[in-house]
Scaffold this motif. Structure first.
Motif, PDB file in Angstrom:
ATOM      1  N   UNK A 197      34.893   1.818  -8.509  1.00  0.00           N
ATOM      2  CA  UNK A 197      34.403   1.186  -9.731  1.00  0.00           C
ATOM      3  C   UNK A 197      32.881   1.077  -9.730  1.00  0.00           C
ATOM      4  N   UNK A 198      32.312   0.772  -8.569  1.00  0.00           N
ATOM      5  CA  UNK A 198      30.860   0.595  -8.482  1.00  0.00           C
ATOM      6  C   UNK A 198      30.094   1.874  -8.759  1.00  0.00           C
ATOM      7  N   UNK A 199      30.743   3.010  -8.594  1.00  0.00           N
ATOM      8  CA  UNK A 199      30.080   4.274  -8.926  1.00  0.00           C
ATOM      9  C   UNK A 199      29.690   4.319 -10.401  1.00  0.00           C
ATOM     10  N   UNK A 200      30.507   3.688 -11.249  1.00  0.00           N
ATOM     11  CA  UNK A 200      30.227   3.658 -12.685  1.00  0.00           C
ATOM     12  C   UNK A 200      29.567   2.353 -13.119  1.00  0.00           C
ATOM     13  N   UNK A 201      29.858   1.278 -12.387  1.00  0.00           N
ATOM     14  CA  UNK A 201      29.344  -0.049 -12.728  1.00  0.00           C
ATOM     15  C   UNK A 201      28.712  -0.679 -11.494  1.00  0.00           C
ATOM     16  N   UNK A 202      27.544  -0.217 -11.086  1.00  0.00           N
ATOM     17  CA  UNK A 202      26.966  -0.647  -9.805  1.00  0.00           C
ATOM     18  C   UNK A 202      26.601  -2.126  -9.737  1.00  0.00           C
ATOM     19  N   UNK A 203      26.455  -2.802 -10.867  1.00  0.00           N
ATOM     20  CA  UNK A 203      26.063  -4.210 -10.825  1.00  0.00           C
ATOM     21  C   UNK A 203      27.222  -5.192 -10.825  1.00  0.00           C
ATOM     22  N   UNK A 204      28.454  -4.699 -10.809  1.00  0.00           N
ATOM     23  CA  UNK A 204      29.627  -5.569 -10.937  1.00  0.00           C
ATOM     24  C   UNK A 204      29.773  -6.500  -9.738  1.00  0.00           C
ATOM     25  N   UNK A 205      30.107  -7.746 -10.005  1.00  0.00           N
ATOM     26  CA  UNK A 205      30.385  -8.741  -8.958  1.00  0.00           C
ATOM     27  C   UNK A 205      31.884  -9.016  -8.934  1.00  0.00           C
ATOM     28  N   UNK A 206      32.461  -9.049  -7.727  1.00  0.00           N
ATOM     29  CA  UNK A 206      33.878  -9.322  -7.538  1.00  0.00           C
ATOM     30  C   UNK A 206      34.012 -10.657  -6.807  1.00  0.00           C
ATOM     31  N   UNK A 207      34.586 -11.657  -7.474  1.00  0.00           N
ATOM     32  CA  UNK A 207      34.706 -12.999  -6.928  1.00  0.00           C
ATOM     33  C   UNK A 207      36.132 -13.201  -6.412  1.00  0.00           C
ATOM     34  N   UNK A 208      36.254 -13.528  -5.137  1.00  0.00           N
ATOM     35  CA  UNK A 208      37.557 -13.686  -4.499  1.00  0.00           C
ATOM     36  C   UNK A 208      37.750 -15.142  -4.116  1.00  0.00           C
TER      37      UNK A 208
END
Length: 390
Positions: free
Chosen positions: A216-227
């Motif tokens: 996913x980060x290849x297309x959306x490098x700024x995405x944050x994943x909160x666990x």
């Protein structure tokens, strides 16, 4: 109405059945009914005043999870005394065949008994072996509820008979009133995705999400994943991609706030799900939902009309679904709006009325009020070596 509710799983650890029992009890009390809940819990565990703690429990692995159950002579004695003191009009036993306080209550009681079945599983050798031993006890249940079509199918295939489907409930207004928290809120350049669940329980699917993140980060490098959730958080932090932020366990208010704040809530579970209460909570909070294509999840999301589905256990499919949700805000908002209306059928105001209808059926079919079964009490006392003693 005087109602006794039995929960087989310990209140010392959170779980869907425990939350269901708690919320149902609170709703019934709010409607003016007199309710007592019996559940395993340590004597020093803080519990609501309507709960009778049945004592300590032991962890048992089943259906891809760990259940904390309570059984034995001391527990049986507590169940007996609770039944004696309760003078219940209706006894509502959740997971009545689970070897904990639920099965003990079913053995010891007679009268108007309602059973709710939560488990969904494929063919189970343990259930097949247990059925001949439990047949007579199962016949005591005069009205059956299954929380989903999947749970109903499991009941019918393993034990016969049938059940009315009444879903798990959610206080929709509580989640719709959750607070958006800036630290969890995304932006167009840095959207946020949330996962909530035990981080070290494989069927919750966190490993599928972690494999999907780099794609996913290849297309959306700024995405944050909160666990958020319990587990070995240090190990998770060491192994997770940099985009993953480990929040640890959050309380009920925090759970709603997290769902209300993020752009997407993801449920990558791989199996063992009979309903999908967390999806209803997320929809109620206004989150856009991406979930694995389990039968139970597909039903809760109305075959994808209320969210996005991806092939179960497929990291590439999950990455594609997440990007579809993030890259098309208009479609994401359309499905969120549909979900807001769709999830009201799961509100406790609707679900409790359906449960009360079943109680009415049980009162019509049952014999008088709930009482102890003298024969079962003597047999259980001999089996457990003194169930009448504390």
């Amino acid at each position: 109405m005087r109602i006794g509710i039995v929960c087989p799983y310990s209140l010392d650890a959170p779980g869907g059945v425990q939350v269901h029992v708690r919320d149902l009890a609170q709703r019934l009390i709010g409607l003016g009914h007199d309710v007592s809940v019996l559940a395993p819990a340590e004597d020093d565990t803080p519990v609501p005043e309507y709960v009778e703690a049945a004592g300590r429990s032991v962890p048992v692995r089943y259906n891809g999870s760990v259940a904390r159950l309570s059984f034995g002579p001391v527990t049986a004695a507590r169940v007996r005394r609770w039944l004696d003191a309760g003078a219940f009009d209706v006894l509502h036993i959740h997971e009545p065949l689970v070897p904990s306080v639920s099965l003990l209550a079913l053995w010891l009681a007679s009268g108007p008994i309602v059973g709710t079945f939560h488990t969904a599983t494929d063919r189970s050798r343990a259930m097949q072996v247990a059925f001949p031993l439990l047949r007579s006890s199962l016949e005591k249940i005069v009205a059956r509820i299954a929380v989903s079509e999947e749970a109903r199918r499991t009941l019918v295939e393993h034990f016969g008979g049938d059940a009315v489907v009444i879903p798990n409930g959610v206080y929709v207004d509580t989640f719709s009133g959750a607070t958006v928290r800036p630290e969890w809120q995304g932006t167009p350049e840095r959207p946020t995705i949330a996962f909530l669940g035990r981080t070290d329980e494989p069927r919750k699917g966190l490993h599928v999400l972690l494999e999907a993140v780099p794609r996913m980060l290849e297309q959306r490098p700024g995405t944050r994943v909160l666990v958020a959730g319990r587990g070995d958080l240090d190990a998770l932090r060491a192994a997770a991609p940099d985009a993953v932020e480990v929040l640890g366990e959050v309380d009920e208010q925090g759970k709603g706030d997290l769902m209300a704040s993020v752009d997407v809530y993801v449920a990558p579970q791989t199996g063992g799900e009979s309903f999908g209460i967390v999806l209803v909570e997320a929809m109620s909070a206004g989150a856009s939902v991406v979930a694995s294509d389990l039968a139970a999840f597909r039903r809760v999301l109305d075959s994808g009309r209320a969210g996005f589905l991806f092939p179960t256990g497929d990291p590439a499919g999950l990455a594609t679904a997440l990007l579809a949700a993030l890259d098309d805000p208009a479609e994401r908002d359309r499905r969120r709006a549909y979900a807001r209306d769709w999830c009201h059928q799961y509100d406790w105001s609707v679900v409790t009325d359906q449960v009360l209808d079943v109680y009415g059926l049980a009162l019509g079919e049952g014999d008088g009020h709930v009482a102890q079964d003298p024969l079962a009490r003597r047999m259980l006392s001999r089996l457990l070596g003194g169930a009448d003693d504390d």
